[in-house]
Write a protein that holds these residues in place. Structure first.
Motif, PDB file in Angstrom:
ATOM      1  N   CYS A  38     146.214  68.169  16.035  1.00 16.48           N
ATOM      2  CA  CYS A  38     145.412  67.017  16.472  1.00 16.48           C
ATOM      3  C   CYS A  38     146.171  66.057  17.386  1.00 16.48           C
ATOM      4  O   CYS A  38     145.847  64.875  17.439  1.00 16.48           O
ATOM      5  N   ILE A 135     143.836  60.902  15.977  1.00 16.47           N
ATOM      6  CA  ILE A 135     144.339  61.988  15.132  1.00 16.47           C
ATOM      7  C   ILE A 135     143.581  62.027  13.811  1.00 16.47           C
ATOM      8  O   ILE A 135     143.184  63.096  13.327  1.00 16.47           O
ATOM      9  N   CYS A 138     140.249  63.500  14.287  1.00 16.00           N
ATOM     10  CA  CYS A 138     140.374  64.943  14.497  1.00 16.00           C
ATOM     11  C   CYS A 138     140.600  65.666  13.174  1.00 16.00           C
ATOM     12  O   CYS A 138     139.996  66.718  12.916  1.00 16.00           O
ATOM     13  N   SER A 142     138.140  68.428  11.546  1.00 13.69           N
ATOM     14  CA  SER A 142     138.624  69.799  11.356  1.00 13.69           C
ATOM     15  C   SER A 142     138.377  70.313   9.944  1.00 13.69           C
ATOM     16  O   SER A 142     138.505  71.514   9.690  1.00 13.69           O
TER      17      SER A 142
END
Length: 287
Positions: A38, A135, A138, A142
């Protein structure tokens, strides 16, 4: 002359193949940046270097095939700076991932990660509020934490089984509370906070833990440390390949320079191995 051109053409073809390896490494880092690590800027220098080598090798290949001196000079000139850039990238990759690693935990299969163990440019980049917001988003998208769940014959794994798992740095740092907190295990991402008494006064990550599946430990320093360690492992894998590619590129470059010099000597009708200065000496008039 023809043999030298064939050699240069072959070397450029091999260089083209090596550029595909570098480009593949950059694409692999890019895929991890989108799904695992990320952090989405580290792969671009590698992709640019790989693409540059690919273009330059094609120019050198064309120069060898068509005996175009300009393209061959361009190949040698540009490749020198590309090799220098690759050396710089490898040094940079090792320098920014030099410090920090997970710590073993007694009777646990996974490691714990502490942000204070890491330092340097990469750490400053990761902990920056703007970067970390991206981040964190992300990581959430994910679903790396939701994929941790395991069951056996419909029965969720026990705490003993979970404790022996080899968790990834991100799973260990972001998807569970630090072991020092002493929270009571319910499942992989659900812990009884009321049972925690061990590290509540010393570990600042303990109050940051949330059983909200959208929060978990994404605000924890351990999560940032896990991301850093994951990046370190990814970069080290790619750097090993880059070092091998670099050695081959240098060998090909040296051979290419020698072959090109031989071509120039033949074009100037110089006997092979005879220095230009010797040839330039005027012959004596024999009486």
């Amino acid at each position: 002359m023809r043999a030298s051109n064939h050699l240069i053409g072959l070397l450029n073809f091999l260089t083209f193949l090596l550029s595909a390896v570098i480009l593949g490494g950059g694409i692999w880092l890019s895929s991890r940046a989108n799904n695992i690590d990320c952090l989405k800027f580290l792969q671009w220098p590698l992709i640019v270097i790989g693409a540059a080598i690919m273009v330059v090798s094609l120019a050198g290949f064309a120069g060898a095939c068509y005996r175009n001196t300009f393209l061959m000079w361009l190949y040698l000139f540009a490749m020198f700076f590309i090799i220098a850039a690759l050396v710089g990238f490898i040094i940079f990759a090792y320098a920014v991932t030099d410090k920090g690693s997970g710590r073993p935990v007694m009777n646990k299969g996974y490691l714990e990660y502490y942000l204070r163990d890491y330092s340097g440019w990469l750490k400053d980049r990761v902990v920056d509020d703007d970067y970390w917001a991206n981040i964190r988003s992300c990581l959430r998208d994910s679903k790396v934490c939701s994929k941790m769940g395991r069951s056996f014959n419909g029965v969720p794994e026990s705490f003993e089984m979970f404790s022996m798992r080899k968790l990834s740095p991100i799973q260990s740092g972001c998807c569970k509370p630090p072991t020092d907190c002493g929270f009571v295990y319910v499942n992989e991402t659900l812990w009884n906070i009321e049972g925690g008494t061990v590290g509540l006064g010393t570990d600042t990550d303990c109050p940051r833990w949330s059983n909200d599946q959208q929060q978990l430990c994404y605000q924890c320093d351990s999560c940032k440390a896990g991301v850093l360690d994951s990046l370190k492992k990814s970069w080290r894998k790619v750097s090993v390949i880059n070092i091998v590619v670099l050695i081959l590129l240098v060998i090909f470059y040296v051979i290419g320079c020698a072959a090109f010099r031989n071509n120039k000597s033949i074009d100037n009708d110089e006997p092979y191995g005879e220095a230009r200065m010797t040839k330039a000496q005027p012959s004596r008039i024999q009486l």
